[in-house]
Each structure stands twice: as C-alpha cells, then as structure tokens.
Motif scaffolding. Structure first.
Motif, short mmCIF file in Angstrom:
data_model
loop_
_atom_site.label_atom_id
_atom_site.label_comp_id
_atom_site.label_asym_id
_atom_site.label_seq_id
_atom_site.Cartn_x
_atom_site.Cartn_y
_atom_site.Cartn_z
N PHE A 32 -8.76 -48.43 -1.90
CA PHE A 32 -9.49 -47.32 -2.50
C PHE A 32 -10.39 -46.65 -1.46
CE2 PHE A 32 -13.26 -45.73 -4.79
CZ PHE A 32 -12.65 -44.80 -5.60
N VAL A 36 -10.27 -42.73 -0.08
CA VAL A 36 -11.41 -41.82 -0.08
C VAL A 36 -11.66 -41.28 1.32
CG1 VAL A 36 -13.91 -41.68 -0.44
CG2 VAL A 36 -12.48 -42.82 -2.12
N LYS A 37 -11.54 -42.15 2.33
CA LYS A 37 -11.77 -41.74 3.72
C LYS A 37 -10.74 -40.69 4.16
CE LYS A 37 -12.35 -43.66 8.33
NZ LYS A 37 -12.34 -44.88 9.15
N PHE A 39 -9.07 -38.70 2.19
CA PHE A 39 -9.32 -37.50 1.40
C PHE A 39 -10.44 -36.67 2.04
CE2 PHE A 39 -11.63 -35.39 -2.09
CZ PHE A 39 -10.62 -34.57 -2.55
N ARG A 40 -11.52 -37.33 2.44
CA ARG A 40 -12.62 -36.62 3.09
C ARG A 40 -12.19 -36.02 4.42
NH1 ARG A 40 -17.91 -40.45 2.07
NH2 ARG A 40 -18.04 -40.07 -0.16
#
Length: 77
Positions: A32, A36-37, A39-40
């Motif tokens: 997860f 997120v990393k 995506f950023r």
C-alpha cells in the motif's frame, strides 16, 4: 450499539492478526505504501510536464528534421 469501546477495537485487532498473521499485514501495508509513493510520483511528474510550453514538448517528441535524399542515379548531366 453505534459506539464501540476500546475493548471492542482490541478484540477486532486480535481477530485480524490471528486470521491474517503479522507477516501478511506488514506485507500488505508495504504494498500500500509503495502504491501511494508511485501515485505521488506520477502526480509530481504530471505537474512538471504541464510547466513546459507546448512547443518545447513537440520539438522534443518529433526530433530533428530530416530532408529526403534525392536519387542520384536518374539525374542527367
């Protein structure tokens, strides 16, 4: 029935640990975090690409202009 006490949450957490195990939960949370990393990172790359003017983008994508080569065998002197 709508409010859960701290004891209820502790029991829920223990049941989840028993069902999935500590390794599986940490692996899932790691995946997860990686998601997120990335995506950023994708969002920041999009922001940087929007800062460049469109003409610079087109020149970078098309490359140098190449003139066609004339056939020298068919020319008469």
């Amino acid at each position: 029935m709508g409010n859960f006490s701290l004891m209820h949450w502790i029991v829920v957490a223990l049941v989840i640990l028993v069902l999935f195990g500590r390794g599986k939960i940490s692996e899932t949370m790691g995946d997860f975090g990686k998601g997120v990393k990335s995506f950023r990172k994708g969002l920041s790359e999009d922001e940087h690409s929007q800062d460049t003017p469109p003409a610079a983008k087109d020149a970078r994508l098309t490359g140098p202009v190449v003139e066609p080569v004339k056939d020298q065998q068919n020319t008469r002197v």
